[in-house]
Design a protein around this motif. Sequence first.
Motif, PDB file in Angstrom:
ATOM      1  N   ILE A  82      95.331  50.829  90.395  1.00  0.00           N
ATOM      2  CA  ILE A  82      94.467  50.605  91.560  1.00  0.00           C
ATOM      3  C   ILE A  82      93.132  51.345  91.385  1.00  0.00           C
ATOM      4  O   ILE A  82      92.059  50.798  91.633  1.00  0.00           O
ATOM      5  CB  ILE A  82      95.179  51.081  92.864  1.00  0.00           C
ATOM      6  N   VAL A  83      93.211  52.583  90.932  1.00  0.00           N
ATOM      7  CA  VAL A  83      91.981  53.362  90.721  1.00  0.00           C
ATOM      8  C   VAL A  83      91.137  52.698  89.628  1.00  0.00           C
ATOM      9  O   VAL A  83      89.921  52.563  89.746  1.00  0.00           O
ATOM     10  CB  VAL A  83      92.318  54.827  90.335  1.00  0.00           C
ATOM     11  N   SER A  84      91.821  52.254  88.598  1.00  0.00           N
ATOM     12  CA  SER A  84      91.122  51.585  87.502  1.00  0.00           C
ATOM     13  C   SER A  84      90.414  50.329  87.998  1.00  0.00           C
ATOM     14  O   SER A  84      89.258  50.056  87.652  1.00  0.00           O
ATOM     15  CB  SER A  84      92.146  51.225  86.422  1.00  0.00           C
ATOM     16  N   LYS A  85      91.106  49.571  88.831  1.00  0.00           N
ATOM     17  CA  LYS A  85      90.523  48.335  89.366  1.00  0.00           C
ATOM     18  C   LYS A  85      89.287  48.636  90.212  1.00  0.00           C
ATOM     19  O   LYS A  85      88.331  47.864  90.225  1.00  0.00           O
ATOM     20  CB  LYS A  85      91.559  47.590  90.227  1.00  0.00           C
ATOM     21  N   ALA A  86      89.353  49.734  90.957  1.00  0.00           N
ATOM     22  CA  ALA A  86      88.206  50.086  91.802  1.00  0.00           C
ATOM     23  C   ALA A  86      86.961  50.286  90.938  1.00  0.00           C
ATOM     24  O   ALA A  86      85.877  49.783  91.258  1.00  0.00           O
ATOM     25  CB  ALA A  86      88.517  51.349  92.606  1.00  0.00           C
ATOM     26  N   PHE A  87      87.109  50.997  89.825  1.00  0.00           N
ATOM     27  CA  PHE A  87      85.975  51.210  88.926  1.00  0.00           C
ATOM     28  C   PHE A  87      85.533  49.891  88.292  1.00  0.00           C
ATOM     29  O   PHE A  87      84.340  49.633  88.147  1.00  0.00           O
ATOM     30  CB  PHE A  87      86.344  52.214  87.828  1.00  0.00           C
ATOM     31  N   GLU A  88      86.489  49.078  87.904  1.00  0.00           N
ATOM     32  CA  GLU A  88      86.144  47.803  87.264  1.00  0.00           C
ATOM     33  C   GLU A  88      85.378  46.892  88.228  1.00  0.00           C
ATOM     34  O   GLU A  88      84.424  46.229  87.840  1.00  0.00           O
ATOM     35  CB  GLU A  88      87.417  47.108  86.769  1.00  0.00           C
ATOM     36  N   LYS A  89      85.801  46.905  89.482  1.00  0.00           N
ATOM     37  CA  LYS A  89      85.110  46.064  90.477  1.00  0.00           C
ATOM     38  C   LYS A  89      83.687  46.569  90.717  1.00  0.00           C
ATOM     39  O   LYS A  89      82.776  45.792  90.968  1.00  0.00           O
ATOM     40  CB  LYS A  89      85.897  46.044  91.788  1.00  0.00           C
ATOM     41  N   LEU A  90      83.534  47.860  90.639  1.00  0.00           N
ATOM     42  CA  LEU A  90      82.196  48.428  90.792  1.00  0.00           C
ATOM     43  C   LEU A  90      81.303  47.978  89.632  1.00  0.00           C
ATOM     44  O   LEU A  90      80.201  47.474  89.840  1.00  0.00           O
ATOM     45  CB  LEU A  90      82.286  49.959  90.807  1.00  0.00           C
ATOM     46  N   ILE A  91      81.802  48.124  88.430  1.00  0.00           N
ATOM     47  CA  ILE A  91      80.971  47.853  87.257  1.00  0.00           C
ATOM     48  C   ILE A  91      80.722  46.359  87.074  1.00  0.00           C
ATOM     49  O   ILE A  91      79.638  45.951  86.658  1.00  0.00           O
ATOM     50  CB  ILE A  91      81.614  48.493  86.011  1.00  0.00           C
ATOM     51  N   SER A  92      81.713  45.567  87.414  1.00  0.00           N
ATOM     52  CA  SER A  92      81.522  44.117  87.273  1.00  0.00           C
ATOM     53  C   SER A  92      80.604  43.579  88.368  1.00  0.00           C
ATOM     54  O   SER A  92      80.127  42.450  88.292  1.00  0.00           O
ATOM     55  CB  SER A  92      82.871  43.400  87.335  1.00  0.00           C
ATOM     56  N   GLY A  93      80.357  44.380  89.398  1.00  0.00           N
ATOM     57  CA  GLY A  93      79.487  43.951  90.482  1.00  0.00           C
ATOM     58  C   GLY A  93      80.242  43.275  91.616  1.00  0.00           C
ATOM     59  O   GLY A  93      79.670  42.948  92.651  1.00  0.00           O
ATOM     60  N   GLU A  94      81.559  43.078  91.414  1.00  0.00           N
ATOM     61  CA  GLU A  94      82.353  42.436  92.469  1.00  0.00           C
ATOM     62  C   GLU A  94      82.355  43.277  93.739  1.00  0.00           C
ATOM     63  O   GLU A  94      82.359  42.749  94.850  1.00  0.00           O
ATOM     64  CB  GLU A  94      83.785  42.224  91.957  1.00  0.00           C
ATOM     65  N   ARG A  95      82.394  44.577  93.559  1.00  0.00           N
ATOM     66  CA  ARG A  95      82.242  45.488  94.696  1.00  0.00           C
ATOM     67  C   ARG A  95      81.102  46.444  94.377  1.00  0.00           C
ATOM     68  O   ARG A  95      81.295  47.631  94.170  1.00  0.00           O
ATOM     69  CB  ARG A  95      83.559  46.253  94.948  1.00  0.00           C
ATOM     70  N   GLY A  96      79.930  45.858  94.258  1.00  0.00           N
ATOM     71  CA  GLY A  96      78.752  46.643  93.913  1.00  0.00           C
ATOM     72  C   GLY A  96      78.452  47.695  94.968  1.00  0.00           C
ATOM     73  O   GLY A  96      78.895  47.599  96.108  1.00  0.00           O
ATOM     74  N   ARG A 107      82.528  58.008  97.730  1.00  0.00           N
ATOM     75  CA  ARG A 107      83.039  57.401  98.982  1.00  0.00           C
ATOM     76  C   ARG A 107      83.143  55.885  98.840  1.00  0.00           C
ATOM     77  O   ARG A 107      84.066  55.262  99.362  1.00  0.00           O
ATOM     78  CB  ARG A 107      82.112  57.712 100.149  1.00  0.00           C
ATOM     79  N   HIS A 108      82.162  55.316  98.150  1.00  0.00           N
ATOM     80  CA  HIS A 108      82.202  53.862  97.962  1.00  0.00           C
ATOM     81  C   HIS A 108      83.452  53.476  97.172  1.00  0.00           C
ATOM     82  O   HIS A 108      84.177  52.546  97.562  1.00  0.00           O
ATOM     83  CB  HIS A 108      80.946  53.392  97.226  1.00  0.00           C
ATOM     84  N   LEU A 109      83.712  54.194  96.092  1.00  0.00           N
ATOM     85  CA  LEU A 109      84.895  53.884  95.290  1.00  0.00           C
ATOM     86  C   LEU A 109      86.170  54.087  96.102  1.00  0.00           C
ATOM     87  O   LEU A 109      87.133  53.324  95.983  1.00  0.00           O
ATOM     88  CB  LEU A 109      84.919  54.760  94.029  1.00  0.00           C
ATOM     89  N   GLU A 110      86.162  55.107  96.941  1.00  0.00           N
ATOM     90  CA  GLU A 110      87.338  55.350  97.783  1.00  0.00           C
ATOM     91  C   GLU A 110      87.547  54.204  98.775  1.00  0.00           C
ATOM     92  O   GLU A 110      88.682  53.840  99.078  1.00  0.00           O
ATOM     93  CB  GLU A 110      87.187  56.698  98.514  1.00  0.00           C
ATOM     94  N   SER A 111      86.451  53.643  99.255  1.00  0.00           N
ATOM     95  CA  SER A 111      86.607  52.509 100.186  1.00  0.00           C
ATOM     96  C   SER A 111      87.160  51.284  99.445  1.00  0.00           C
ATOM     97  O   SER A 111      87.905  50.496 100.019  1.00  0.00           O
ATOM     98  CB  SER A 111      85.288  52.183 100.882  1.00  0.00           C
ATOM     99  N   VAL A 112      86.808  51.145  98.164  1.00  0.00           N
ATOM    100  CA  VAL A 112      87.383  50.048  97.375  1.00  0.00           C
ATOM    101  C   VAL A 112      88.886  50.293  97.179  1.00  0.00           C
ATOM    102  O   VAL A 112      89.694  49.364  97.285  1.00  0.00           O
ATOM    103  CB  VAL A 112      86.669  49.906  96.001  1.00  0.00           C
ATOM    104  N   VAL A 113      89.250  51.544  96.933  1.00  0.00           N
ATOM    105  CA  VAL A 113      90.671  51.899  96.806  1.00  0.00           C
ATOM    106  C   VAL A 113      91.398  51.557  98.111  1.00  0.00           C
ATOM    107  O   VAL A 113      92.480  50.968  98.101  1.00  0.00           O
ATOM    108  CB  VAL A 113      90.842  53.406  96.466  1.00  0.00           C
ATOM    109  N   ASP A 114      90.785  51.924  99.236  1.00  0.00           N
ATOM    110  CA  ASP A 114      91.374  51.610 100.556  1.00  0.00           C
ATOM    111  C   ASP A 114      91.668  50.121 100.668  1.00  0.00           C
ATOM    112  O   ASP A 114      92.742  49.711 101.103  1.00  0.00           O
ATOM    113  CB  ASP A 114      90.398  51.983 101.685  1.00  0.00           C
ATOM    114  N   SER A 115      90.675  49.339 100.294  1.00  0.00           N
ATOM    115  CA  SER A 115      90.783  47.895 100.419  1.00  0.00           C
ATOM    116  C   SER A 115      91.907  47.354  99.522  1.00  0.00           C
ATOM    117  O   SER A 115      92.720  46.529  99.949  1.00  0.00           O
ATOM    118  CB  SER A 115      89.429  47.294 100.061  1.00  0.00           C
ATOM    119  N   LEU A 116      91.970  47.851  98.297  1.00  0.00           N
ATOM    120  CA  LEU A 116      92.998  47.381  97.360  1.00  0.00           C
ATOM    121  C   LEU A 116      94.401  47.763  97.845  1.00  0.00           C
ATOM    122  O   LEU A 116      95.335  46.953  97.803  1.00  0.00           O
ATOM    123  CB  LEU A 116      92.744  47.962  95.964  1.00  0.00           C
ATOM    124  N   LEU A 117      94.531  49.005  98.328  1.00  0.00           N
ATOM    125  CA  LEU A 117      95.839  49.451  98.819  1.00  0.00           C
ATOM    126  C   LEU A 117      96.240  48.680 100.075  1.00  0.00           C
ATOM    127  O   LEU A 117      97.408  48.327 100.256  1.00  0.00           O
ATOM    128  CB  LEU A 117      95.821  50.959  99.106  1.00  0.00           C
TER     129      LEU A 117
END
Lengths: 241, 130
Positions: A82-96, A107-117
């Motif tokens: 899940i943590v890995s996906k959060a970073f990947e989504k950031l870098i791919s621009g999916e969750r820019g 905090r932004h990455l943590e919000s992506v983690v929240d969403s994935l969980l």
Amino acid sequence: LKNNFSFAKAAKIKTSSASRLWEVGLGGQERDFRTALIHLSPEELDQLRLQVGRYAFSKSRRLRWRTGSTIELPGGETVFSIVSKAFEKLISGERGWNPAEQPSLQRHLESVVDSLLSHLVESADNKLLAKLPTHEAGLEEAEVREWRRRGSQTPEEILLQKERDELDDIAIGRLEEACSDDPLLRSVVAAMRDGLAKPADIAEVTSHSVKDINNCFKRLDRKCIVVGRLMRLEYGIGGQL
Amino acid sequence: MKGLTKGRHVFDLITELSSQAEWTENETRKALQEEGIDPGYLLRSVLPGVKTLDIEVPCEALSTFVKLSKSGYEVRLSGQRAGNLQVDAASNREELIARIAEVLAKASLQELESFLRHVEDSYVSKGKSE
């Protein structure tokens, strides 16, 4: 690889030694989330991964998982993935990341983690129970109305929530016991039970600084790890703390 | 219990407010260890997919990317000075060495240190995995 994502530090880029480097120096429009990551030294990037990882484990503890584990999650996922996906989504621009909306990359990455969980906890693979009975199966109309009145929760879900609330109240008792040797922690827990939810308010009623109270929250989070372990041993619950 | 905030809200609050507090690296590592997580394993596990994403380095400084594969080393050097290079060491070792030497000759001491640290990390990893 020891470190798969280790950008060599750019020599001409000024970096801050502050632990929250990712919150500063990002004002220029030309600096987007990718360059922000590149500007981090390997050590700073490690710290960012550790921080987001710690957050993900802490959040996972608060959720109810069918797997009975707070690390191995449904759908073949783990907290690591899940943590890995959060970073990947950031870098791919999916969750820019838009620093104007959220200045902190962490905090932004943590919000992506929240969403994935959150998606995972609601997923079909995390359901404990079989299909619900339908109206045709003999359910009384009044009961159906009662379900609908309560929103999307089914009777089983309401029952589960009640059980969770009871377990949480037991866990609060365990937390208070775990804090018995630390009067300030006990005061902070008591203040939260009285409805205070802001560090500044808690600092005022306990006559301590906000910094002290923030340190208390870190200690309390670590106490929750111990309480969670106790609750799993006593009640066999996976997650939720 | 009437009048008290529910336990679950208290735990939610602890999670939320603890995440807003500033954690040192040491505190973060300790918290992970108490959770039963090896911080080193977390660092190795998170982001393995990211290396396949091609991210340009928009600066003059030298950036290196070294990847181990069964066939050898893939070294990608990017940045304005280096241009872009991707070489499979097993198939074209001479070219790889020549290009690395060319780039390193222009590099500053700091850039060289970064490069060597990167390569050393890869060698250490390779030795462990074998």
